[in-house]
Design a protein around this motif. Structure first.
Motif: not given
Length: 341
Positions: A28-52
């Protein structure tokens, strides 16, 4: 084992929606796509969400670095807002964004702050791993020899910066020879226990048995569960906490059967700004997660659906709280204030 890798000018995430069938990393190079990845549970878990989210702030800054200071600051504020709306319950998201905002200000507030932002995001990542290892050490001391452990959802290495919270305790206890079996609730409707926790445990060679969520009560009644460890997405200052839907039911069952019940979390998951669990915002997710399974419709068209991602467990059902500062026992409000207030 990890699920987040910073690559200097891009962020790599292990796509957890594809596990356990495929292990796919996406850049990922676009923060918007990271936000979408968080929303879609590509990355999940409270600590991992904060780090991402922290690394996503760095990506936003790199995208805006050719703007003048006023435009840069306005763009960074927009990026923070986009990231903050990705998931509402996990407090680590907002904790990390607050830290990045302070780092931006301390670094000058403009493009010159990019190195400071990267250092802060990397510090958040390192600190989480360190906290998890301390948590594992303290939690393992609670595990009786030959323990049969129940866990719910996934609070492992891939839900954090690495090592895990609840599964960090399991890993540390297993290394000490104290674990006979880990029972993983499948964790409906998205099967984080079946897809992720079972996968992590098998990769680490830890004995594991997968059960449906509705089997936990029967196993407890048969005396097959000795202790419960699970994660946390937000804890209020009295010890009430939100975790994956179904956690409250496990807590009630454990209390009825006299089984020790612990939630495991780093201090970044404690929200001292709210007095109790009634103030925790609970995310409501897409009804299709309940009406469909693996893309196949499993419920009548048009049926009403209730799909909260989390529930709130009252602190009175807790035996203790495992943190990087040790195990907290009642009265939780006083001890939380003393350690984290």
């Amino acid at each position: 084992m990890d699920a987040i890798r910073w690559q200097g000018d891009s962020l790599a995430l292990l796509d957890q929606t594809k596990l356990p069938v495929e292990e796919v990393w996406e850049d990922y190079t676009d923060y918007r796509k990271v936000a979408d990845a968080i929303r879609r549970l590509v990355v999940r878990g409270a600590p991992a969400i904060g780090i991402a989210a922290a690394y996503a702030v760095c990506l936003a800054a790199m995208e805006l670095q050719c703007q003048d200071t006023a435009q840069f600051r306005a763009g960074m504020a927009r990026a923070a807002k986009v990231l903050a709306t990705s998931r509402p319950t996990a407090v680590n998201l907002f904790w990390a964004l607050d830290r990045m905002t302070l780092a931006l200000s301390a670094g000058g507030g403009g493009p010159e702050a990019i190195p400071a932002l990267v250092r802060e995001a990397e510090a958040i990542h390192r600190e989480d791993i360190s906290m998890n290892r301390k948590i594992g050490k303290y939690g393992a001391e609670l595990v009786p020899e030959g323990a049969r452990i129940l866990t719910h959802c996934n609070a492992g290495a891939i839900a954090t910066g690495g090592f895990g919270t609840a599964l960090g305790v399991v890993r540390a206890a297993h290394a000490a020879g104290g674990v006979e079996m880990v029972y993983c609730d499948e964790t409906r409707p998205l099967l984080q226990g079946a897809r992720l926790t079972a996968w992590e445990l098998m990769r680490d060679g830890i004995p594991a048995t997968l059960i449906t969520d509705s089997m936990a009560a029967s196993l407890m009644a048969q005396g097959k569960i000795d202790i419960v460890f699970l994660g946390c997405d937000r804890m209020a200052r009295n010890g009430d906490f939100a975790n994956k839907i179904g956690t409250y039911g496990v807590a009630v069952l454990a209390a009825y059967h006299g089984i020790p019940f612990y939630t495991v979390l780093p201090s970044s998951t404690i929200d001292m700004s709210i007095p109790d669990g009634k103030h925790i915002v609970i995310e409501e997710r897409d009804p299709a997660e309940v009406t469909h399974f693996a893309g196949v419709q499993t419920a009548p068209e048009g049926i009403r659906v209730c799909n909260p991602a989390f529930d709130v467990t009252p602190h009175k059902l807790l035996t203790g709280i495992v943190t990087e500062k040790g195990v907290i026992h009642p009265p939780f409000g006083e001890r939380l204030l003393e350690l984290f207030g």
